[in-house]
Design an enzyme around this catalytic site. Structure first.
Site, PDB file in Angstrom:
ATOM      1  N   GLU A  44       0.846  -1.198   0.000  1.00  0.00           N
ATOM      2  CA  GLU A  44       0.000   0.000   0.000  1.00  0.00           C
ATOM      3  C   GLU A  44       0.877   1.242   0.000  1.00  0.00           C
ATOM      4  O   GLU A  44       1.950   1.273   0.615  1.00  0.00           O
ATOM      5  CB  GLU A  44      -0.943   0.032   1.205  1.00  0.00           C
ATOM      6  CG  GLU A  44      -0.246   0.241   2.529  1.00  0.00           C
ATOM      7  CD  GLU A  44      -1.187   0.533   3.708  1.00  0.00           C
ATOM      8  OE1 GLU A  44      -1.398   1.718   4.012  1.00  0.00           O
ATOM      9  OE2 GLU A  44      -1.660  -0.431   4.324  1.00  0.00           O
ATOM     10  N   LYS A 133      -8.236  -4.011  10.014  1.00  0.00           N
ATOM     11  CA  LYS A 133      -6.878  -3.651  10.441  1.00  0.00           C
ATOM     12  C   LYS A 133      -6.927  -3.342  11.934  1.00  0.00           C
ATOM     13  O   LYS A 133      -7.517  -2.343  12.350  1.00  0.00           O
ATOM     14  CB  LYS A 133      -6.413  -2.434   9.645  1.00  0.00           C
ATOM     15  CG  LYS A 133      -5.120  -1.806  10.125  1.00  0.00           C
ATOM     16  CD  LYS A 133      -4.791  -0.597   9.261  1.00  0.00           C
ATOM     17  CE  LYS A 133      -3.672   0.231   9.837  1.00  0.00           C
ATOM     18  NZ  LYS A 133      -3.326   1.372   8.976  1.00  0.00           N
TER      19      LYS A 133
END
Length: 213
Positions: A44, A133
């Site tokens: 990412e 997350k």
């Protein structure tokens, strides 16, 4: 721009999300082939990185073969739209924003929202998160993941923050479905010194540990 989608098959080969923050396009262009060659598959680029959109677009257009390219630190719908316009294949957030999650679910984009308490984590999952997350994971360690999974075993969890080569396997053994790593994985000194061969050796330590889970 070539349209491409997130591959769970790729992710499951090496369930680590590498977090690129504050690096230049030139540095990222060097890193991505090394990252892939070392057997890592998912990365990412955070939206608070200078020129994040340009970096994401470059990665998707030039290096998406064998890689999942996503956007992190997405906090608002404006961030989300910029990330998707740049070609991001998945979205990671540090916080739980219902509108961002719902928008991703509606568009079929994998979304890994940040949450910490059991209530936040379950809410994120209920909204349609692909994985949650758990951030910051360093505060509670791997035992927290194990405790969460006992009553909530259907949840997919991605602990992030404080995960390292030394404790990564502990998190997987506790039930983590993946882990997120920034500086522990993307070693800034090796990158600044342009020690690309050493960086690949560093990455290989993580992929080797994954095979011994």
């Amino acid at each position: 721009m070539t349209k491409s989608t997130f591959s769970w098959e790729l992710f499951n080969k090496a369930p680590i999300v590498g977090i690129i923050r504050g690096l230049s396009l030139e540095e990222v262009a060097q890193i991505l082939p090394i990252y892939r060659d070392a057997g890592l598959t998912t990365i990412e680029i955070t939206m608070n990185t200078p020129d994040a959109e340009k970096i994401i677009q470059y990665a998707v257009e030039n290096e998406q073969q064998g890689l999942n390219i996503g956007a992190g630190t997405v906090c608002t719908q404006e961030d989300l739209q910029k990330a998707l316009d740049a070609g991001a294949q998945f979205i990671v957030t540090p916080i739980l924003d219902k509108k961002v999650v719902k928008s991703c679910v509606k568009q079929g984009i994998p979304i890994f929202p940040g949450a910490f308490t059991p209530s936040e984590i379950f809410k994120a999952w209920s909204l349609g998160a692909s994985m949650v997350k758990v951030f910051p994971a360093t505060q509670m360690g791997s035992s927290y993941i194990k405790e969460l999974k006992a009553p909530l075993n259907q949840l997919k969890l991605l602990p992030t923050g404080g995960v390292s080569l030394e404790n990564m396997v502990e998190f997987f053994n506790a039930g983590a479905d993946g882990v997120g790593m920034g500086g522990q994985l993307l070693d800034k000194k090796l990158i600044q010194d342009k020690e690309w061969h050493k960086l690949k050796t560093h990455f290989l330590q993580f992929t080797k540990k994954l095979t011994r889970r």
